[in-house]
Design a protein around this motif. Structure first.
Motif, PDB file in Angstrom:
ATOM      1  N   GLN A 183       4.206  -2.070   0.677  1.00  0.00           N
ATOM      2  CA  GLN A 183       3.573  -2.518   1.985  1.00  0.00           C
ATOM      3  C   GLN A 183       3.105  -3.884   2.007  1.00  0.00           C
ATOM      4  N   ARG A 200       0.732  -7.005   2.947  1.00  0.00           N
ATOM      5  CA  ARG A 200      -0.738  -7.064   3.234  1.00  0.00           C
ATOM      6  C   ARG A 200      -1.091  -7.156   4.799  1.00  0.00           C
ATOM      7  N   TRP A 238      -3.226  -4.592   2.858  1.00  0.00           N
ATOM      8  CA  TRP A 238      -2.691  -3.184   2.173  1.00  0.00           C
ATOM      9  C   TRP A 238      -3.629  -2.079   2.735  1.00  0.00           C
ATOM     10  N   LEU A 239      -3.235  -0.890   2.208  1.00  0.00           N
ATOM     11  CA  LEU A 239      -4.282   0.306   2.502  1.00  0.00           C
ATOM     12  C   LEU A 239      -5.471   0.105   2.138  1.00  0.00           C
ATOM     13  N   ASP A 248      -7.107  -3.183   0.312  1.00  0.00           N
ATOM     14  CA  ASP A 248      -6.978  -4.339  -0.136  1.00  0.00           C
ATOM     15  C   ASP A 248      -8.159  -5.341  -0.540  1.00  0.00           C
ATOM     16  N   ALA A 298       0.301   9.733   0.986  1.00  0.00           N
ATOM     17  CA  ALA A 298       0.304   8.366   1.672  1.00  0.00           C
ATOM     18  C   ALA A 298      -0.475   8.604   3.249  1.00  0.00           C
ATOM     19  N   GLU A 299      -0.041   9.595   3.829  1.00  0.00           N
ATOM     20  CA  GLU A 299      -0.520  10.032   5.152  1.00  0.00           C
ATOM     21  C   GLU A 299      -2.113  10.555   4.825  1.00  0.00           C
ATOM     22  N   GLY A 325      -2.242   6.056   5.297  1.00  0.00           N
ATOM     23  CA  GLY A 325      -1.216   5.019   5.182  1.00  0.00           C
ATOM     24  C   GLY A 325       0.069   5.490   5.241  1.00  0.00           C
ATOM     25  N   GLU A 326       1.000   4.932   4.811  1.00  0.00           N
ATOM     26  CA  GLU A 326       2.595   5.190   4.824  1.00  0.00           C
ATOM     27  C   GLU A 326       3.066   5.343   3.582  1.00  0.00           C
ATOM     28  N   SER A 363       2.564   2.704   0.536  1.00  0.00           N
ATOM     29  CA  SER A 363       1.287   1.841   0.670  1.00  0.00           C
ATOM     30  C   SER A 363       0.464   1.676  -0.629  1.00  0.00           C
TER      31      SER A 363
END
Length: 356
Positions: A181, A183, A185-186, A188, A339-340, A344-345, A348
């Protein structure tokens, strides 16, 4: 049975729970992860057979392993949450995999693969250091952390990664850097980490490492080297027994013997870089069951920084663990559902720095 000790740097040892997800309380999550591991067992069985291709009993033993593992997974799903049932966690399902592989005679199915990947990574280690040394301080630390995260993509316990590696045999660190991912980030907190580095060096960093090959050689060791340059003592902590493609403490010693770097070698000669076996044999990290030698080293070296990398050690376990010293937790989320769940994805990034 080997003696085990609880980590002396946990903020609240009695309240420590290694597991991030409580599957017993979430039927949807429980069903998802049950199906996930049932799908993975085919891959584990195939790897087991391939690791002993000249043994005529390997296929039958792998079949027995597969059935025993599925039976255990089914039992966990059915009884978890009931008063007398064993608690179902991702950590427990991974522990069962390793235990049953060993039970059916497959002590280290990924050994040949680890050897090949360590050899290939060591061959380009010097080039990676030269790339990093060409960068200025802040840019260098950004690249070091990104490299550590990208290295952690090479995890054979993650279905998303095995599909990539299966379809692209040349997939390397630079390819992995493009996958993670961008930046922000999920999670960060890289800027906070870099700001901390403007202050005095840490006395001693304990680093719990993950995978062999690109992860340890091109991701972790350059990060370690930079801590050593700051005059921080480093204790590298790896599994005692094999698990998937995770590096063991014995393998880590061999890797360090072969990595040509004066900073690393001088640190080893001066006992500023030490390798410890964790006492563990799974991809997760249970800080209630560490080797006494490691726990003693944490105390005697006045550890003031813990670094935990990898999805098993820093995400499936210990994401919310609190310590009495600074911590830096790093992982790439290599499971779409998780992730979800975290908002996030796929791929992540978790970059979680916690001061005291």
């Amino acid at each position: 049975m080997c003696e085990k000790t609880i980590c002396p740097l946990l903020e609240n040892p009695n309240g420590y729970n290694p597991d991030t997800l409580d599957l017993a309380k979430n039927p949807e999550a429980r069903d998802y992860w049950h199906k996930c591991f049932v799908r993975l067992v085919d891959k584990f069985a195939q790897q087991a057979i391939a690791s002993q291709e000249n043994d005529p009993t390997a296929a039958d033993r792998a079949k027995e392993f597969k059935q025993a593992y599925i039976n255990k997974l089914n039992l966990l799903r059915e009884t978890s949450g009931s008063p007398n049932g064993e608690k179902m966690t991702i950590r427990r399902m991974l522990e069962l995999n390793d235990f049953l592989l060993r039970h059916y005679g497959f002590a280290d199915p990924w050994l040949d693969q680890k050897v090949q990947e360590n050899h290939a990574s060591i061959a380009v280690f010097q080039t990676r250091l030269e790339e990093l040394d060409a960068l200025e301080h802040e840019a260098k630390w950004v690249e070091l952390v990104k490299g550590l995260l990208a290295g952690n993509m090479f995890d054979y316990g993650a279905q998303a990664i095995t599909e990539i590696l299966k379809n692209d045999k040349s997939f390397g660190l630079k390819d992995a850097l493009k996958q993670i991912q961008p930046r922000p980030w999920l999670v960060d907190q890289l800027d906070e980490w870099i700001e901390r580095l403007k202050g005095p060096p840490h006395k001693c960093a304990v680093i719990f490492v993950d995978n062999s090959g690109i992860d340890i050689v091109l991701g972790v060791l350059p990060f370690v080297r930079e801590l050593l340059i700051r005059r921080t003592k480093v204790l590298l902590c790896a599994n005692t027994e094999p698990s998937l493609n995770d590096v063991t403490s014995k393998e880590l010693e061999q890797i360090l013997d072969r990595c040509q770097c004066n900073i690393l070698q001088n640190a080893r000669n001066n006992n500023q870089l030490l390798v410890y076996a964790t006492g563990q044999s799974t991809p997760c990290l249970d800080l209630r069951t560490l080797s006494p030698e490691l726990c003693m080293a944490m105390k005697t070296n006045e550890t003031d920084l813990i670094v935990i990398e990898g999805m098993g050690r820093a995400l499936h376990t210990n994401l919310y663990a609190k310590f009495s010293c600074e911590t830096f937790k790093l992982a790439v989320v290599k499971n779409k559902w998780l992730a979800e769940h975290l908002g996030g994805e796929l791929f992540s990034v978790i970059c979680k720095y916690e001061s005291i």
